[in-house]
Design an enzyme around this catalytic site. Structure first.
Site, PDB file in Angstrom:
ATOM      1  N   GLU A 261       0.869  -1.173   0.000  1.00  0.00           N
ATOM      2  CA  GLU A 261       0.000   0.000   0.000  1.00  0.00           C
ATOM      3  C   GLU A 261       0.899   1.215   0.000  1.00  0.00           C
ATOM      4  O   GLU A 261       1.694   1.410   0.933  1.00  0.00           O
ATOM      5  CB  GLU A 261      -0.908  -0.021   1.229  1.00  0.00           C
ATOM      6  CG  GLU A 261      -2.115  -0.910   1.039  1.00  0.00           C
ATOM      7  CD  GLU A 261      -2.905  -0.616  -0.225  1.00  0.00           C
ATOM      8  OE1 GLU A 261      -3.081   0.566  -0.569  1.00  0.00           O
ATOM      9  OE2 GLU A 261      -3.329  -1.571  -0.889  1.00  0.00           O
ATOM     10  N   CYS A 295      -1.038   9.491   3.165  1.00  0.00           N
ATOM     11  CA  CYS A 295      -1.092   8.880   1.828  1.00  0.00           C
ATOM     12  C   CYS A 295      -2.290   9.401   1.062  1.00  0.00           C
ATOM     13  O   CYS A 295      -2.267   9.443  -0.165  1.00  0.00           O
ATOM     14  CB  CYS A 295      -1.135   7.363   1.949  1.00  0.00           C
ATOM     15  SG  CYS A 295      -2.484   6.779   2.982  1.00  0.00           S
TER      16      CYS A 295
HETATM   17  P1  NAD Z   1       9.096   4.379   3.520  1.00  0.00           P
HETATM   18  O1  NAD Z   1       8.759   3.591   2.304  1.00  0.00           O
HETATM   19  O2  NAD Z   1      10.331   5.172   3.518  1.00  0.00           O
HETATM   20  O3  NAD Z   1       9.198   3.406   4.795  1.00  0.00           O
HETATM   21  C1  NAD Z   1       8.129   2.556   5.155  1.00  0.00           C
HETATM   22  C2  NAD Z   1       8.700   1.354   5.895  1.00  0.00           C
HETATM   23  O4  NAD Z   1       9.460   0.566   4.981  1.00  0.00           O
HETATM   24  C3  NAD Z   1       9.640   1.709   7.045  1.00  0.00           C
HETATM   25  O5  NAD Z   1       9.405   0.841   8.127  1.00  0.00           O
HETATM   26  C4  NAD Z   1      11.008   1.468   6.441  1.00  0.00           C
HETATM   27  O6  NAD Z   1      11.998   1.164   7.385  1.00  0.00           O
HETATM   28  C5  NAD Z   1      10.733   0.274   5.554  1.00  0.00           C
HETATM   29  N1  NAD Z   1      11.686   0.074   4.462  1.00  0.00           N
HETATM   30  C6  NAD Z   1      12.449   1.005   3.834  1.00  0.00           C
HETATM   31  N2  NAD Z   1      13.221   0.416   2.891  1.00  0.00           N
HETATM   32  C7  NAD Z   1      12.940  -0.902   2.924  1.00  0.00           C
HETATM   33  C8  NAD Z   1      13.408  -2.035   2.178  1.00  0.00           C
HETATM   34  N3  NAD Z   1      14.315  -1.926   1.224  1.00  0.00           N
HETATM   35  N4  NAD Z   1      12.881  -3.253   2.463  1.00  0.00           N
HETATM   36  C9  NAD Z   1      11.934  -3.391   3.415  1.00  0.00           C
HETATM   37  N5  NAD Z   1      11.471  -2.364   4.161  1.00  0.00           N
HETATM   38  C10 NAD Z   1      11.954  -1.127   3.914  1.00  0.00           C
HETATM   39  O7  NAD Z   1       7.801   5.300   3.827  1.00  0.00           O
HETATM   40  P2  NAD Z   1       7.621   6.420   4.957  1.00  0.00           P
HETATM   41  O8  NAD Z   1       8.421   7.617   4.605  1.00  0.00           O
HETATM   42  O9  NAD Z   1       7.750   5.827   6.303  1.00  0.00           O
HETATM   43  O10 NAD Z   1       6.065   6.749   4.760  1.00  0.00           O
HETATM   44  C11 NAD Z   1       5.594   7.627   3.790  1.00  0.00           C
HETATM   45  C12 NAD Z   1       5.037   6.879   2.588  1.00  0.00           C
HETATM   46  O11 NAD Z   1       4.077   5.912   3.009  1.00  0.00           O
HETATM   47  C13 NAD Z   1       4.294   7.825   1.659  1.00  0.00           C
HETATM   48  O12 NAD Z   1       4.594   7.494   0.327  1.00  0.00           O
HETATM   49  C14 NAD Z   1       2.829   7.535   1.977  1.00  0.00           C
HETATM   50  O13 NAD Z   1       1.936   7.853   0.926  1.00  0.00           O
HETATM   51  C15 NAD Z   1       2.880   6.058   2.249  1.00  0.00           C
HETATM   52  N6  NAD Z   1       1.725   5.599   3.034  1.00  0.00           N
HETATM   53  C16 NAD Z   1       0.797   4.809   2.401  1.00  0.00           C
HETATM   54  C17 NAD Z   1      -0.342   4.404   3.086  1.00  0.00           C
HETATM   55  C18 NAD Z   1      -1.401   3.565   2.406  1.00  0.00           C
HETATM   56  O14 NAD Z   1      -2.180   2.911   3.088  1.00  0.00           O
HETATM   57  N7  NAD Z   1      -1.478   3.565   1.084  1.00  0.00           N
HETATM   58  C19 NAD Z   1      -0.505   4.773   4.431  1.00  0.00           C
HETATM   59  C20 NAD Z   1       0.477   5.568   5.042  1.00  0.00           C
HETATM   60  C21 NAD Z   1       1.601   5.965   4.330  1.00  0.00           C
END
Ligand code: NAD
Length: 508
Positions: A261, A295
């Site tokens: 997501e 998001c």
């Molecule tokens: P991010 O992708 O930087 O991090 C999210 C999670 O993924 C963190 O726990 C991070 O440590 C982990 N992660 C990072 N690299 C990884 C890898 N290579 N392998 C596995 N895990 C990894 O996102 P963020 O900055 O924490 O959040 C913001 C983003 O999340 C925005 O794009 C927002 O739109 C999205 N978001 C989506 C929803 C939804 O339901 N669609 C809800 C909330 C946030």
């Protein structure tokens, strides 16, 4: 609840939660969590977990899985009710942790906690219904056919920082009730929220290894958990770039499934017959709650050109009144950005709007920030005709950055809505049900609202997007097929064998 040891005067070290214990990590590498509204405030130190910690958690979950299945649906559900009760008792304390660690204004932080409580209650209620399959008829009446939902095994839940309590529950509540064991990798930006969640599960008395929390970066902890051959499901919420990497990694293992997501470039459509007061309120909430770091944030207001000037005046005047400041202040509209990176990304988008020649209607970033320290961005509003190639109109800014784009009627508004690679959330403000129905049917999105902001999801409906916003609907009942596999079971109640489709059973 959380095992700590004092470092200097005030800062606590908070361990991983593995096999029912707060275990010291294998490395001596710790990272800090700081309050983004006041970076002098160190919330805690958390372990940068290593492959040894990951292995310990995966093996503990593997050992726990068989017994957890044996507990049964109804009893497993009761643990979630207990967790919901514990969160309810600590509602204010937990909301303060969310506000302090994520910079979310206290009212938004409370809503985050309430969403988590509701999600845990939803998972409990689902389990107490007791349904874990279906009874089906066979062409041979003496046969009984069942489809039974079996847990897949170990669920890896990887969550972002912006809903640091609610999102872990979306991903873990039903996972546990349906008989899976969960390893949560919370965002490294909000590890204390992840640790507090582990504390509620500990207090609820979940068997060791059923729910575990591993801290660390995505690369060091998230990625190895995704790739690990003994994990079965990956539930990821976060950015599109990381989601895509996860999907590619999961594709290497035939039996592993994942949901991703991701982000959005959402919009509120404002029609010429709209109640303008409602349109302005819905647009301000959609564009600026959580400083635009949702998001589902609306980066675009697609307004019928017949009312675009009037709407823009009203919207800008409301955006001037939006208060930004200390997340603990009950009166402010939104709190801080999550970190310097978030501020810089927002500034880049504001600069991009200038470079692309849009008319800037409001940029409050020359005002003095709420404090000299902390990460702040104030509302930025610009306008101009739709351009498919524009970066600021089509990419996720994740900041209080919003465009007013004039459109001619509902059909063009929908066409413009669909003209990005995302498809998460959208709203239409209109008094005409035909326009609402047209938008509902033609907008390519996962979440649609009529006469509401495009933010503010509840826990019972599915939540998720299409196109680059995600690949499944990882919440509420939509998650069940991801968390379970259906086993087809047939009992013969006769004394002889009768085969289906007229296949002969006689031998010789
Ligand atoms: P991010 O992708 O930087 O991090 C999210 C999670 O993924 C963190 O726990 C991070 O440590 C982990 N992660 C990072 N690299 C990884 C890898 N290579 N392998 C596995 N895990 C990894 O996102 P963020 O900055 O924490 O959040 C913001 C983003 O999340 C925005 O794009 C927002 O739109 C999205 N978001 C989506 C929803 C939804 O339901 N669609 C809800 C909330 C946030």
């Amino acid at each position: 609840m959380i095992s700590t040891m004092e470092v200097g005067m005030t800062v606590s070290k908070v361990n991983n939660f593995i096999q029912g214990m707060w275990r010291t990590a294998a490395s001596s590498d710790w990272f800090e969590s700081r309050n983004p509204a006041n970076p002098d405030d160190v919330i805690g130190l958390f372990p940068q977990s290593t492959t040894q910690d990951i292995e310990a958690a995966v093996q503990a979950a593997t050992r726990a899985c068989a017994d957890w299945r044996g507990v049964g649906l109804v009893k497993r559900a009761e643990y979630l009710l207990r967790v919901a009760q514990l969160m309810e008792e600590d509602r204010e304390g937990l909301a303060h942790t969310v506000a302090r660690e994520a910079g979310k204004q206290i009212n938004e932080a409370r809503a985050d906690v309430v969403e988590a409580i509701h999600t845990a209650q939803y998972a409990f209620a689902f389990g107490h219904l007791g349904q874990y399959g279906r009874v089906l008829a066979d062409e041979v009446p003496s046969k009984r056919c069942y489809e039974v939902m079996e847990p897949r095994g170990i669920v890896v839940a990887i969550t972002p920082w912006n809903f640091p309590v609610a999102l872990p529950f979306w991903l873990t509540g039903l996972s546990l009730v349906l008989g899976n064991c969960v390893i949560l990798k919370p965002s490294e930006l909000t590890p204390m929220c992840g640790a507090k969640i582990a504390g509620y599960f500990e207090q609820a008395g979940l068997p060791p290894g059923v729910f575990q929390v591993l801290h660390g970066t995505g690369e060091a902890v998230g990625a190895p958990l995704v790739a690990h051959p003994q994990t079965h499901v990956v539930l990821f919420t976060g950015s599109y770039e990381v989601g895509l990497q996860i999907k590619q990694e999961v594709a290497k293992q035939a039996d592993k499934v994942c949901t991703i997501e991701t982000g959005g470039k959402n919009a509120v459509l404002v029609m010429d017959d709209a109640n303008v007061d409602m349109a302005v309120s819905a647009s301000v909430l959609s564009a600026f709650k959580t400083a635009g770091q949702r998001c589902v944030t609306a980066g675009r207001l697609l307004v019928d050109s017949r009312i675009a000037d009037h709407f823009a005046d009203r919207f800008v005047s409301a955006a001037k009144r939006v208060t930004v400041g200390d997340p603990m202040d009950e009166q402010v509209f939104y709190g801080s950005m999550i970190n310097q990176h978030g501020v810089e990304k927002g500034r880049r988008f504001n600069e991009q709007a200038r470079k692309e020649g849009f008319q800037i209607l409001l940029d409050r970033n020359s005002e003095s920030p709420p404090t000299s320290k902390g990460y702040w961005l104030k509302p930025f509003v610009y306008t101009g005709p739709w351009r498919h190639e524009s970066v600021c109109l089509t990419e996720e800014a994740f900041s209080p950055h919003v465009a007013i784009v004039p459109v001619r009627g509902v059909e063009e508004a929908v066409e413009v809505y669909n003209d990005t690679k995302y498809g998460l959330s959208g709203a239409i403000i209109t008094e005409d049900y035909r326009k609402a129905k047209y938008a509902e049917e033609h907008m390519r999105c996962g979440i649609f609202y009529w006469n509401l902001p495009c933010i503010g999801a509840g826990v019972r409906l599915p939540f998720g997007g299409v196109k680059q916003s995600g690949n499944l609907i990882p919440s509420a009942a939509g998650l069940i097929p991801v968390l379970t596999h259906p086993k087809a079971i047939t009992y013969n109640l006769d004394t002889k064998i009768v085969m289906a489709q007229g296949l002969k059973a006689e031998i010789g």
